[in-house]
Write an enzyme that holds these catalytic residues in place. Sequence first.
Site, short mmCIF file in Angstrom:
data_model
loop_
_atom_site.label_atom_id
_atom_site.label_comp_id
_atom_site.label_asym_id
_atom_site.label_seq_id
_atom_site.Cartn_x
_atom_site.Cartn_y
_atom_site.Cartn_z
N SER A 47 0.82 -1.21 0.00
CA SER A 47 0.00 0.00 0.00
C SER A 47 0.86 1.27 0.00
CB SER A 47 -0.96 -0.04 1.19
OG SER A 47 -1.92 0.97 1.12
N ASP A 84 10.08 5.56 -9.97
CA ASP A 84 9.61 6.17 -11.23
C ASP A 84 10.38 7.44 -11.57
OD1 ASP A 84 7.81 4.20 -11.72
OD2 ASP A 84 6.01 5.40 -11.33
N LYS A 121 -0.52 -4.13 -3.41
CA LYS A 121 -1.83 -3.57 -3.04
C LYS A 121 -1.93 -2.16 -3.61
CE LYS A 121 -4.82 -2.24 0.81
NZ LYS A 121 -4.93 -0.81 0.48
#
Length: 523
Positions: A285, A296, A310
């Site tokens: 999460s 990223d 998740k």
Amino acid sequence: MKQLIRLSLFVVLGIGLWAFSRADQLFDLAKNLDIYASVIKELNQFYVDPIDPNKVVKNSIDGMLDQLDPYTVYYPEEDLDEFNTLTTGKYEGIGIRASWVDKGYYITYVDEDSPALQAGLQIGDQLLSINGVKITEDSDPGQLIKGPKDSKLTAEILRGEEKHSLTVQRSTVQIKNVGYSGIIRPGIGYIELEEFNQSATKEMKAALLQLKKDGMKQLILDLRNNPGGLLTQAVDICNLFLDKETPIVSTRGKLKEWNATYKALNPSWDNSLPMVVLINQNSASAAEIVAGVLQDYDRATIVGQRSFGKGLVQVTRDLPYRAKIKITTAKYYIPSGRCIQAIDYSENKDTVKQEFKTRKGRKVNAGGGIEPDVLVGRPQANSLIQQLLKERIFFQYARLYKLKQAKIAPAANFHLNDTEYEAFVQWVKASKFHYESPLEKQMRDVLKETSKDILYANLTKELDRLKPEWDSSVARELQGNKKVIEGLLEQEIVHHYYYKKGINEWSFEHDPTLLKSLELIKN
């Protein structure tokens, strides 16, 4: 003109079909709610035994939600303490955890800043009674320990062969987000972030400021075993390392008005500090958001194992009578455009993997958690190790070890020598621990079948002859898996003496993932 008419008819038809579909859905909902209420009423009136309406309804709601995903959860009024602890990280108690081990409830964890530790409770103490209520296997010590702030409880414990009665004053216990922070090598700071509750960013920033004062030039952020928490805290922690206005995460769900993009709202604390982020299969999460976002933007190197996967967002809604429901309303997407959700619960299957790119063009995958840039395999917990953990063998031995030895070496330097490990092996052999390897089980099944048929008499004799080769020997298995078992045992012993901080300090010298990250960050 004809095309325009066709298009208009198509739009009108589409709206009409949607309206009919929506009306049908609402009718089915109303019909089934009416049926459900009638069933409850009939059961209450005619069922042979009295029914508990609260229990019946709670079980039926839980059964309904079980058809969706594990994160859509109903909280009746009596469970609001659990809900509030999850969101705020606070609870009223004494700061311990207890588990049933062998034939008693033992304290298995003590918070280092807790009223329990201040009152003298230790890991390994057996709870005999709380406020005069005897503790049995059917007891729930957690319920007995809970109580209003500033109220007192008396715990009767057994430590070795000595009984003690200790009085502890309950207080508001804050579950820490930052489990450990410190300089672990010259210039290299380390922060273990365990939670994402309401104070996560505040604790994280305080730890960073202190590490900077202590000479930190590079940072290792440990998100292993972090189950996540509040999305807003994940965004704010990313903001510490990313410039203002940087897009961090977006959410997309059924209701378009709930779709949102979260950006960094403040200037970064440090947008160039070299970083390594550690993750494993239990990082989930919000922890995955932080790791994925920093990956990223090529802001950090990710090390460890693939994360949990998740990628679902939950919103809490109020219900009548102070109940609440936490509902999955959307999926979240990190800057590369990927969603890391591993399971498609609508079809109960794995999500399809897709390839995306980081800001600098590196390939990353979606659908199945965050894949580390540098993979470090975790030690394999074979069937023997799983059984040792299940029966809490390491805990039991560490408890006895501490009763015999008042002191051990500092946590970072603690190591069992061959003689001490052999003492553990002999203790396990003499204990009630029973272990049957998968191979032994299979061989016993084959032997059982061959003994039924005279045609296989020779095979039965041969299997009996080879029994020393396939029969599980606990001592042999313990020696054959010594490296992994020895590490787990050392950690448990260190935990009994030096608590959570000790496990961290031990890991700085022994943890393969952490040692790999140190090697990488120096380069």
